[in-house]
Design a protein around this motif. Structure first.
Motif, PDB file in Angstrom:
ATOM      1  N   LYS A   1       0.827  -1.207   0.000  1.00 49.48           N
ATOM      2  CA  LYS A   1       0.000   0.000   0.000  1.00 49.48           C
ATOM      3  C   LYS A   1       0.861   1.258   0.000  1.00 49.48           C
ATOM      4  O   LYS A   1       0.573   2.230  -0.703  1.00 49.48           O
ATOM      5  CB  LYS A   1      -0.924  -0.009   1.228  1.00 49.48           C
TER       6      LYS A   1
ATOM      7  N   SER B   1       3.880   1.549  -1.146  1.00 50.31           N
ATOM      8  CA  SER B   1       4.575   1.699  -2.429  1.00 50.31           C
ATOM      9  C   SER B   1       3.656   2.208  -3.526  1.00 50.31           C
ATOM     10  O   SER B   1       4.142   2.645  -4.579  1.00 50.31           O
ATOM     11  CB  SER B   1       5.195   0.358  -2.843  1.00 50.31           C
ATOM     12  N   ASP B   2       2.341   2.142  -3.313  1.00 52.07           N
ATOM     13  CA  ASP B   2       1.403   2.717  -4.273  1.00 52.07           C
ATOM     14  C   ASP B   2       1.252   4.224  -4.091  1.00 52.07           C
ATOM     15  O   ASP B   2       0.714   4.900  -4.977  1.00 52.07           O
ATOM     16  CB  ASP B   2       0.033   2.049  -4.146  1.00 52.07           C
ATOM     17  N   ARG B   3       1.700   4.748  -2.961  1.00 51.46           N
ATOM     18  CA  ARG B   3       1.539   6.160  -2.653  1.00 51.46           C
ATOM     19  C   ARG B   3       2.867   6.924  -2.713  1.00 51.46           C
ATOM     20  O   ARG B   3       2.891   8.111  -3.019  1.00 51.46           O
ATOM     21  CB  ARG B   3       0.921   6.341  -1.258  1.00 51.46           C
TER      22      ARG B   3
ATOM     23  N   ARG C   1       8.504   4.218  -5.576  1.00 48.02           N
ATOM     24  CA  ARG C   1       9.143   2.970  -5.146  1.00 48.02           C
ATOM     25  C   ARG C   1      10.663   3.087  -5.080  1.00 48.02           C
ATOM     26  O   ARG C   1      11.298   2.428  -4.273  1.00 48.02           O
ATOM     27  CB  ARG C   1       8.731   1.840  -6.089  1.00 48.02           C
TER      28      ARG C   1
ATOM     29  N   ALA D   1       7.817  -4.725  -8.548  1.00 49.87           N
ATOM     30  CA  ALA D   1       6.765  -3.797  -8.964  1.00 49.87           C
ATOM     31  C   ALA D   1       7.357  -2.555  -9.626  1.00 49.87           C
ATOM     32  O   ALA D   1       6.808  -2.034 -10.606  1.00 49.87           O
ATOM     33  CB  ALA D   1       5.923  -3.400  -7.750  1.00 49.87           C
TER      34      ALA D   1
ATOM     35  N   GLN E   1       6.555  -1.314 -13.615  1.00 51.01           N
ATOM     36  CA  GLN E   1       5.913  -0.042 -13.943  1.00 51.01           C
ATOM     37  C   GLN E   1       6.669   0.715 -15.021  1.00 51.01           C
ATOM     38  O   GLN E   1       6.150   1.687 -15.559  1.00 51.01           O
ATOM     39  CB  GLN E   1       5.782   0.818 -12.678  1.00 51.01           C
TER      40      GLN E   1
END
Length: 468
Positions: free
Chosen positions: A257, A259-261, A264, A312, A316
């Protein structure tokens, strides 16, 4: 198609995963503790884990061929049977060279089993449920490894009983997948490797994956020996290992969570810096008891989240059609790092002492931090230069006549004969007369000459008022 409950739909595969990881998690710890009790050099312990990960690397190529030839279930059954036999063979001989060979074979078989399970889950889970399915798969894997440590804690003297249970788990993991009523997935297609291309495209991610492999291989292979050198009993060693694995399990969801905000790359740099400090303290301070348990808990949070965040981060930055090749490259990179790490760490432990395990991990984390800083700075500089070049290309002139030949024509200080000589390219005209008609249809020489005549007339018209 999957049902509404992915847990029930893939229950057979999850149960297979649980039994398989109970065996795998306990086997690595068992071998490390067994060799430590026999006062075997740390180099041999590190070599055991390196051979296992080397087998994983080899199995990534062999597994594709086996699964494509005989299908998923037959490939899984054959691999599980071979791995079970290799685990039992440790009872029959104490020859370390033979143990090394067995570890390579176990690694190859385990990779084939992983490929069967993960390709099956990936193909037959719906897009809306794939995240949930793989989250359940990862949780099951961690629980299996923790269960293996708990099982091993029931045998303080080790002996042959743990190996028999490990062999039983490897054998029993065949049953759920052999009896499943699910449709078999399609045969695997080999994924191309583009190692050099991806190293240029996602250098930060693959560097982090390599270091994560070195840390994971060193920890799983040598941490039991390190804990035993601190005077821990078998039960305490298994608690030490279970705590670290549990921390990694608990950290997966919140770190995902975060790393989504947060970028990274920034998280990877933070993890690397925090790991450098934490592992240096573990290596230098005389930690024991609850202090060491707390330290290894935070180590599990930081170290076991490096790989998923780096993976991840890499995905991306690539196109959708390159992600299969990227996954193969990531697995290979991780396996190579995990093969190299235990050899280096065990050599240092043999020469200096058990604390060098965490000193080595600290050096790896610090090197990763420096590498990430350098690559990030280089990429920012390159991006800034590109933006400056793009902005320079789109700068507008101060007027339409600034770059026009008429700018010189309208200047009364310029001699008319000089301008005419400069505007009329005699060499061009001579060359034009030598070119055969129809030689290059893409070049309209007549239009060029007409434009020239028009420009000359415009010059003379504009120049005449100035001469009067």
């Amino acid at each position: 198609m999957t049902s509404k409950s992915p847990y029930r739909s893939f229950s057979a595969l999850f149960l297979t995963t649980l039994l398989m990881l109970v065996a795998q998690g306990s086997l690595s710890t068992y071998l490390g503790l067994s060799l430590a009790q026999q006062n075997v050099d740390s180099v041999w312990i590190g070599a055991m884990m390196s051979c296992y990960y080397f087998g994983l690397v080899l199995g990534s190529k062999l597994g594709h061929k086996v699964i494509a030839r005989v299908g998923h279930i037959r490939a899984f059954v054959a691999s599980a049977a071979i791995v079970s036999a290799c685990a039992t063979s440790h009872v029959l001989t104490q020859q370390l060279e033979i143990w090394l060979v067995m570890r390579v074979i176990v690694g190859m078989g385990m990779m084939c089993q992983y490929m069967v399970l993960e390709s099956w889950l990936n193909e037959q889970s719906e897009s809306s449920q794939r995240g949930t399915v793989f989250a359940a798969y990862m949780i099951t894997s961690y629980l299996g490894m923790i269960g293996g440590q708990i099982m091993l804690s029931q045998f303080p003297a080790l002996g042959i009983a743990p190996l028999l249970i490990i062999s039983m788990c490897y054998s029993l993991c065949i049953v759920p997948i052999a009896l499943t009523t699910r449709i078999h997935p399609a045969p695997l297609q080999p994924a191309p490797l583009k190692i050099l291309a991806f190293w240029k495209l996602v250098p930060q991610s693959l560097t982090a994956v390599t270091v994560a492999g070195m840390m994971a291989g060193s920890f799983y292979g040598l941490a039991p020996a390190y804990a035993a050198s601190k005077g821990m009993t078998t039960e305490q060693v298994t608690l030490f290992m279970s705590t670290t694995i549990l921390a990694g399990l608990l950290a997966q969801w919140p770190m995902g969570k975060i790393s989504d905000r947060i970028p990274r790359g920034r998280i990877l740099r933070f993890n690397a810096a925090a790991l450098t400090i934490l592992t240096l303290f573990i290596a230098l301070l005389p930690l024991s008891g609850i202090g060491l348990i707390v330290a290894t808990f935070f180590y599990g949070i930081l170290a076991f989240t490096l790989y998923p965040i780096a993976s991840a981060f890499a995905n991306q930055n690539v196109e959708q059609n390159d992600r299969v090749a990227l996954s193969a490259t990531i697995l290979l990179t991780f396996g190579l790092g995990a093969s190299l790490g235990p050899l280096l760490a065990s050599t240092l432990m043999q020469l200096i002492g058990p604390a060098m395990l965490y000193a080595f991990i600290s050096c790896c984390a610090f090197s990763l931090f420096l590498r990430l800083l350098r690559v990030n700075y280089t990429q920012k500089q390159a991006k800034r230069m590109m933006e400056e070049q793009q902005n320079a290309q789109f700068k507008m002139g101060s007027g339409d006549l600034v770059s026009s030949p008429l700018a010189a024509a309208l200047d009364p200080r310029v001699d008319q004969d000089v301008v005419t000589a400069q505007m009329r390219d005699d060499d061009f005209i001579a060359t034009r007369q030598q070119v055969p008609a129809g030689y290059d249809e893409d070049i309209d020489f007549q239009a060029i000459e007409d434009d020239y005549d028009s420009l000359t007339n415009t010059y003379r018209t504009a120049k005449t008022p100035a001469d009067s």
